[in-house]
Write a protein that holds these residues in place. Structure first.
Motif, PDB file in Angstrom:
ATOM      1  N   ALA A 702       0.841  -1.195   0.000  1.00 34.32           N
ATOM      2  CA  ALA A 702       0.000   0.000   0.000  1.00 34.32           C
ATOM      3  C   ALA A 702       0.871   1.236   0.000  1.00 34.32           C
ATOM      4  CB  ALA A 702      -0.925   0.006   1.211  1.00 34.32           C
ATOM      5  N   THR A 703       0.310   2.307  -0.515  1.00 30.96           N
ATOM      6  CA  THR A 703       0.996   3.590  -0.491  1.00 30.96           C
ATOM      7  C   THR A 703       0.637   4.318   0.792  1.00 30.96           C
ATOM      8  OG1 THR A 703       0.909   3.724  -2.899  1.00 30.96           O
ATOM      9  CG2 THR A 703       1.320   5.775  -1.698  1.00 30.96           C
ATOM     10  N   ALA A 704       1.642   4.918   1.395  1.00 35.80           N
ATOM     11  CA  ALA A 704       1.403   5.644   2.642  1.00 35.80           C
ATOM     12  C   ALA A 704       0.240   6.609   2.472  1.00 35.80           C
ATOM     13  CB  ALA A 704       2.660   6.379   3.066  1.00 35.80           C
ATOM     14  N   GLY A 705      -0.709   6.510   3.388  1.00 34.96           N
ATOM     15  CA  GLY A 705      -1.890   7.340   3.313  1.00 34.96           C
ATOM     16  C   GLY A 705      -3.109   6.580   2.850  1.00 34.96           C
ATOM     17  N   ASP A 706      -2.890   5.446   2.180  1.00 33.37           N
ATOM     18  CA  ASP A 706      -4.012   4.620   1.738  1.00 33.37           C
ATOM     19  C   ASP A 706      -4.623   3.886   2.914  1.00 33.37           C
ATOM     20  OD1 ASP A 706      -3.520   5.445  -0.789  1.00 33.37           O
ATOM     21  OD2 ASP A 706      -2.613   3.550  -1.481  1.00 33.37           O
ATOM     22  N   SER A 707      -5.821   3.448   2.757  1.00 34.18           N
ATOM     23  CA  SER A 707      -6.489   2.606   3.743  1.00 34.18           C
ATOM     24  C   SER A 707      -6.332   1.156   3.329  1.00 34.18           C
ATOM     25  CB  SER A 707      -7.966   2.967   3.869  1.00 34.18           C
ATOM     26  OG  SER A 707      -8.119   4.276   4.379  1.00 34.18           O
ATOM     27  N   VAL A 708      -6.073   0.286   4.300  1.00 35.88           N
ATOM     28  CA  VAL A 708      -5.890  -1.142   4.051  1.00 35.88           C
ATOM     29  C   VAL A 708      -6.943  -1.898   4.834  1.00 35.88           C
ATOM     30  CG1 VAL A 708      -4.346  -3.114   4.244  1.00 35.88           C
ATOM     31  CG2 VAL A 708      -3.423  -0.853   3.691  1.00 35.88           C
ATOM     32  N   THR A 709      -7.640  -2.779   4.160  1.00 35.59           N
ATOM     33  CA  THR A 709      -8.663  -3.595   4.811  1.00 35.59           C
ATOM     34  C   THR A 709      -8.100  -4.986   5.074  1.00 35.59           C
ATOM     35  OG1 THR A 709     -10.459  -2.390   3.723  1.00 35.59           O
ATOM     36  CG2 THR A 709     -10.964  -4.585   4.616  1.00 35.59           C
ATOM     37  N   ASP A 755      -5.668   2.879   8.600  1.00 38.42           N
ATOM     38  CA  ASP A 755      -5.177   4.077   7.937  1.00 38.42           C
ATOM     39  C   ASP A 755      -3.658   4.079   8.055  1.00 38.42           C
ATOM     40  OD1 ASP A 755      -4.621   6.518   6.885  1.00 38.42           O
ATOM     41  OD2 ASP A 755      -5.667   7.688   8.419  1.00 38.42           O
ATOM     42  N   THR A 756      -2.960   4.145   6.923  1.00 32.80           N
ATOM     43  CA  THR A 756      -1.490   4.057   6.939  1.00 32.80           C
ATOM     44  C   THR A 756      -0.813   5.415   6.921  1.00 32.80           C
ATOM     45  OG1 THR A 756      -1.379   3.926   4.534  1.00 32.80           O
ATOM     46  CG2 THR A 756      -1.611   1.840   5.742  1.00 32.80           C
ATOM     47  N   SER A 757      -1.577   6.473   7.134  1.00 27.39           N
ATOM     48  CA  SER A 757      -1.008   7.824   7.015  1.00 27.39           C
ATOM     49  C   SER A 757       0.145   8.065   7.978  1.00 27.39           C
ATOM     50  CB  SER A 757      -2.105   8.872   7.259  1.00 27.39           C
ATOM     51  OG  SER A 757      -3.139   8.744   6.321  1.00 27.39           O
ATOM     52  N   ASP A 758       0.101   7.430   9.147  1.00 28.18           N
ATOM     53  CA  ASP A 758       1.107   7.713  10.179  1.00 28.18           C
ATOM     54  C   ASP A 758       2.286   6.753  10.141  1.00 28.18           C
ATOM     55  OD1 ASP A 758      -0.425   9.808  11.109  1.00 28.18           O
ATOM     56  OD2 ASP A 758      -1.537   8.531  12.522  1.00 28.18           O
ATOM     57  N   PHE A 759       2.352   5.920   9.102  1.00 29.26           N
ATOM     58  CA  PHE A 759       3.430   4.928   9.049  1.00 29.26           C
ATOM     59  C   PHE A 759       4.451   5.293   7.990  1.00 29.26           C
ATOM     60  CE2 PHE A 759      -0.188   2.661  10.824  1.00 29.26           C
ATOM     61  CZ  PHE A 759       0.389   2.060  11.933  1.00 29.26           C
ATOM     62  N   ASP A 760       5.719   5.102   8.329  1.00 31.03           N
ATOM     63  CA  ASP A 760       6.787   5.339   7.372  1.00 31.03           C
ATOM     64  C   ASP A 760       6.853   4.200   6.371  1.00 31.03           C
ATOM     65  OD1 ASP A 760       7.526   7.629   8.725  1.00 31.03           O
ATOM     66  OD2 ASP A 760       8.897   6.539  10.067  1.00 31.03           O
ATOM     67  N   ALA A 761       7.488   4.484   5.250  1.00 31.83           N
ATOM     68  CA  ALA A 761       7.676   3.440   4.249  1.00 31.83           C
ATOM     69  C   ALA A 761       8.508   2.313   4.842  1.00 31.83           C
ATOM     70  CB  ALA A 761       8.355   4.020   3.010  1.00 31.83           C
ATOM     71  N   GLY A 762       8.167   1.080   4.492  1.00 32.43           N
ATOM     72  CA  GLY A 762       8.910  -0.067   5.007  1.00 32.43           C
ATOM     73  C   GLY A 762       8.033  -1.297   5.076  1.00 32.43           C
ATOM     74  N   GLU A 763       8.592  -2.354   5.619  1.00 25.95           N
ATOM     75  CA  GLU A 763       7.883  -3.634   5.710  1.00 25.95           C
ATOM     76  C   GLU A 763       7.436  -3.866   7.146  1.00 25.95           C
ATOM     77  OE1 GLU A 763       9.573  -7.932   5.218  1.00 25.95           O
ATOM     78  OE2 GLU A 763       9.125  -7.156   3.211  1.00 25.95           O
ATOM     79  N   TYR A 764       6.174  -4.245   7.335  1.00 24.37           N
ATOM     80  CA  TYR A 764       5.598  -4.437   8.658  1.00 24.37           C
ATOM     81  C   TYR A 764       4.951  -5.826   8.736  1.00 24.37           C
ATOM     82  CZ  TYR A 764       5.981   0.638   9.214  1.00 24.37           C
ATOM     83  OH  TYR A 764       6.436   1.928   9.304  1.00 24.37           O
ATOM     84  N   GLU A 765       4.863  -6.335   9.953  1.00 28.32           N
ATOM     85  CA  GLU A 765       4.105  -7.557  10.188  1.00 28.32           C
ATOM     86  C   GLU A 765       2.732  -7.158  10.700  1.00 28.32           C
ATOM     87  OE1 GLU A 765       5.373 -11.569  12.224  1.00 28.32           O
ATOM     88  OE2 GLU A 765       4.462 -10.273  13.748  1.00 28.32           O
ATOM     89  N   HIS A 766       1.698  -7.500   9.926  1.00 27.63           N
ATOM     90  CA  HIS A 766       0.345  -7.195  10.363  1.00 27.63           C
ATOM     91  C   HIS A 766      -0.320  -8.507  10.767  1.00 27.63           C
ATOM     92  CE1 HIS A 766      -0.501  -8.587   6.279  1.00 27.63           C
ATOM     93  NE2 HIS A 766      -1.784  -8.724   6.616  1.00 27.63           N
ATOM     94  N   GLY A 767      -1.322  -8.413  11.632  1.00 28.70           N
ATOM     95  CA  GLY A 767      -1.960  -9.628  12.098  1.00 28.70           C
ATOM     96  C   GLY A 767      -3.278  -9.353  12.786  1.00 28.70           C
TER      97      GLY A 767
END
Length: 847
Positions: A702-709, A755-767
């Motif tokens: 996702a691009t920073a600022g996009d919403s991820v479901t 909402d990914t607006s507050d996250f820096d570019a990079g790889e994250y573990e979501h769960g």
């Protein structure tokens, strides 16, 4: 004329030699019959006739020479023999008045050692004192030896020692003698302290004694290796004191000495249990003295002439166990700062009679002599005791150090048990109680502590070798002494909040200020130089969610590498610290089932869990909800296990199915006791377990600022209905949650929008996670590309070509190139189509 004389001399010599040969042959023939007829032991002088005169064959007599060994056959009997360095040797049967060389044979080579000369009897005498161990031979003067036919010189060693440091004048002592030589004679003296008669009385029971006419020396004959009795009890009017005996082998350079202290008959004996006592600088040394046939004496630590320090100590065995342990404080010694010596056992008496040495710093590291004597001090003076020493040992003072801190937690009950053991049985027993607690998992390493009533107890295991003496010098309990040192800025123990929040001052609790000795219990592990400091988490002053750092620091220059006259910065740089970190949380818990289910039978278990320290004790109560079936059941002594669970057993055999009740905790650390509904059922259902599956997406970009479901399936694999909080996590941090209620066997799909607006570019573990399970994937966030597409608007300039046609005005749309939805060059394409259409129309009209 000289020339003639020379030739004449040579001729005479040749003639003389010939006559000698003929004479020898003649003598051989003449003597042979007589020799054959004579008995084997008959000694027949052999003579030669030279120029008409009989010349006897010259040999010396051993009695005429002061030698240790004497050989008679010109060296033949010396071949292969063993001589000991220091022996004087005579060899006869050689040419008279002739030169003979003493040579060393070594690895096929020979080395000249010394030129000797025989006397008129054909005897040579030489001393082996300066000869190294090796093989030697005589060369010349008719010696019957060669580089391969040698004698050996060896170096004798001698070790002598009494098996004890002291002996009473009416007792005997064992003397051990050891050498690499089989048998030999030894001269014995006692530096003039014993005359020859007294020496004879001492040794005649075990040895053949000679040379008793000497004033202060005797000879022990035929000495061999072994252990022999020195019979001090047989010596008339033997004086007490220190005796040094010299043992010198009579015919070699081997020698040794042995010392022993003679004490008065019946006055008893003191000995040191350990020859060497080792202690860290600043700690308390334990010097154990064993008393025999007496209940008092003295101990001297140090030698003022050698160490610039000396402690004269009197000891008395008050409980008749034959032993007194002296506690010697290396921190207080010589500085008039606390008690220097005391008895380990209250029944014994240990007193500092006198002390020499005015110290500014601690006793230096190194060796200090320790002497024990049955003689007491004379008004604090140890001169007589030193003259009557019965045993000598060493006190070795080593460098001190401060290591790390390990943080444990336990319950208030376990803490009380340890303190009781410490009070009743001492420090060592208390350390054993802590160790047992670790083995039983009621003292566990931790980085969290629960706040309650009572709160968890933090146990700080601090490695601080060399602190014992400073604590002992303060007096009182370990906790009181530690507070005294903290108040004097010698040490510090500080708890500091690490997350006070914006514009807030961190909460701090420091020993000697917010914390006092009443808040602490301190157990000392002497074997490892460690301290266990017990502090309740509730006394730190924090609250749920606070993060703390605890720091213990040695600050006094007496125990660090700094000096008093150093700068403040240098002194602070020399501080020695140990620290640890922990979080505080409110004590909380829950029942495993809600409602709690039991069957109408015996041994029904009710289980719970809490976040409090293992070993915490509490009770459970069950009370009926219906007055018609009134019952109350209690289970005491329920203990929280290392995994935080605990359970109680109840008898429901007298209840019926569908009876209801309320179960609650009692006497727990919680502010509000746990409580849950319960029911009697035919069969207990398995508790709810919320499992997570079908995570979607597992991989996403996702691009920073996009919403991820993100969605997932939650299934209750248990039998009981339950409600749990289901959370969306990113790198383990919860970013959203919702409550889900499921009956046994049911499932549902949960969905989150992040909402990914507050996250820096990079790889994250979501769960997605429940209390029982978690499913995770990877979310890659790319930096936003907005504005970059605006560059495509440059293509819009082509719209200028539209001015040539009717529709050319559309070229102005090129300005929209900055819009995200624009299509580059679209205006130019419209213009081109319009021109073609116009051309076709014109052609048709022409036709």
């Amino acid at each position: 004329m000289t020339h003639d004389t020379t030739y004449r001399g040579k001729a005479t010599a040749v003639l003389f030699a010939a006559i000698m040969v003929v004479s020898a042959v003649a003598v051989g023939f003449a003597v042979a019959p007589a020799a054959a007829a004579a008995p084997d032991d008959a000694a027949t002088p052999v003579a030669a006739s030279i120029q008409g005169q009989d010349v006897p064959f010259q040999t010396g007599d051993a009695d005429d020479y002061d030698v240790d060994e004497f050989y008679t056959n010109g060296g033949t009997d010396l071949q292969g023999d063993l001589l000991w360095q220091g022996q004087t040797v005579g060899v006869t049967g050689l040419d008279a008045d002739a030169d003979v060389s003493l040579r060393e044979s070594r690895d096929g080579d020979t080395d000249f050692v010394e030129e000797l000369r025989t006397d008129g009897s054909g005897t040579v005498v030489f001393d082996t004192e300066d000869l190294d161990a090796g093989d030697y031979y005589l060369d010349g003067a008719g010696a019957d030896m060669s580089p391969s036919e040698t004698f050996e010189v060896a170096v004798q060693d001698l070790d002598t020692a009494f098996d004890e440091q002291s002996v009473q004048s009416d007792d005997d002592a064992e003397l051990e003698i050891e050498s690499n030589r089989g048998s030999y004679d030894v001269n014995v003296s006692a530096d003039g302290d014993l005359d020859d008669d007294e020496l004879e009385q001492l040794f005649e029971g075990e040895f053949d004694v000679s040379n008793v006419d000497d004033d202060d020396e005797i000879t022990l004959e035929g000495v061999t290796d072994g252990t022999f009795d020195a019979e001090f009890s047989d010596v008339d009017d033997l004086s007490t004191g220190e005796y040094e005996f010299s043992f010198d082998v009579t015919d070699t350079s081997a020698a040794d000495t042995a010392s022993i202290s003679v004490t008065e008959a019946g006055e008893g004996d003191l000995s040191l249990a350990d020859g060497t006592t080792t202690v860290a600088q600043g700690d308390v040394a334990e010097v154990t003295v064993e008393l025999d046939d007496t209940d008092s004496g003295s101990v001297v630590i140090g030698d003022f002439e050698e160490n610039n320090y000396q402690a004269n100590i009197s000891v008395e065995d008050g409980n008749d166990d034959g032993e007194v342990t002296v506690l010697f404080n290396t921190y207080a010694a010589g500085r008039d700062d606390g008690t220097v010596v005391e008895a380990d056992d209250d029944d014994d008496d240990v007193d500092l009679g006198g002390e020499r040495g005015d110290l500014v710093d601690l006793l230096d590291t190194g060796d200090y002599a320790v002497s024990a004597s049955p003689t007491g001090l004379d008004d604090g003076d140890a001169e007589d005791a030193i003259d009557d020493v019965s045993d000598i040992g060493t006190l070795l003072i080593e460098e001190r150090s401060t290591g790390e801190m390990v943080l444990w937690r336990t319950s208030a009950d376990v803490r009380d048990d340890v303190v009781d053991v410490q009070s009743d049985d001492g420090e060592d027993a208390a350390v054993e109680a802590i160790t047992a607690g670790v083995e039983d998992d009621v003292v566990t390493q931790t980085d969290t502590a629960a706040l309650g009533d009572p709160s968890d107890v933090l146990v700080h295991q601090i490695d601080a070798i060399g602190l014992e003496g400073a604590l002992a010098a303060q007096g009182g309990s370990n906790a009181e002494a530690l507070e005294e040192l903290a108040s004097a800025d010698a040490v510090s123990l500080t708890f500091t909040e690490q997350n006070p929040g914006a514009n807030q001052e961190a909460v701090e609790a420091e020993l000697g200020d917010e914390l006092t000795a009443d808040d602490l219990d301190v157990v000392y592990d002497d074997a490892n130089g460690e301290y266990y400091v017990f502090v309740s988490a509730g006394d730190v002053g924090g609250e749920d969610g606070d993060e703390y750092d605890v720091d213990f620091t040695i600050e006094t220059t007496l125990l660090t590498d700094a000096d008093e006259d150093d700068s403040d910065e240098e002194i602070e740089d020399a501080y020695e610290s140990a620290d640890a970190a922990f979080d505080l949380e409110e004590a909380d818990g829950s029942f495993d089932l809600d409602p709690v289910q039991v069957t109408n039978a015996e041994d029904q278990s009710v289980s719970c869990e809490m976040n409090v320290a293992p070993g915490t004790e509490l009770a459970l109560r069950v009370r009926s909800d219906d007055a018609a079936t009134e019952f109350i059941k209690n289970t005491e002594g329920v203990v929280v296990q290392p995994d935080g669970t605990f359970s109680g057993e109840f008898d429901f055999s007298e209840q019926t199915v569908n009876d209801t009740f309320t179960v609650s905790t009692r006497n727990s650390p919680l502010t509000d006791e746990l409580e849950a509904d319960g029911e009697v059922v035919e069969q207990v259902q398995e508790p709810a377990v919320f499992e997570v599956s079908d995570l979607d997406p597992t991989e996403a970009t996702a691009t920073a600022g996009d919403s991820v479901t993100v969605s997932a399936t939650i299934r209750n694999t248990g039998e009981q209905e339950a409600t749990q909080s289901v959370a969306l996590t990113l790198d383990g941090e919860e970013i959203d949650s919702q409550d889900v209620t499921l009956a046994g066997g049911e499932d549902t799909t949960v969905e989150f929008t992040a909402d990914t607006s507050d996250f820096d570019a990079g790889e994250y573990e979501h769960g997605v996670a429940t209390e029982d399970d978690e499913a995770t994937g990877t979310l890659t966030i790319e930096a936003s590309g907005d504005g970059g597409d605006g560059d495509d608007g440059g293509d819009g300039d082509d719209g200028g070509d539209g001015d040539d046609g009717e529709d050319g005005g559309d070229g102005e749309d090129g300005g929209d190139g900055g819009t995200d939805d624009s299509t580059p060059g679209f205006g130019a394409l419209v213009a081109l189509v319009a021109l073609i259409a116009a051309a076709l129309l014109a052609t048709r009209r022409t036709e």
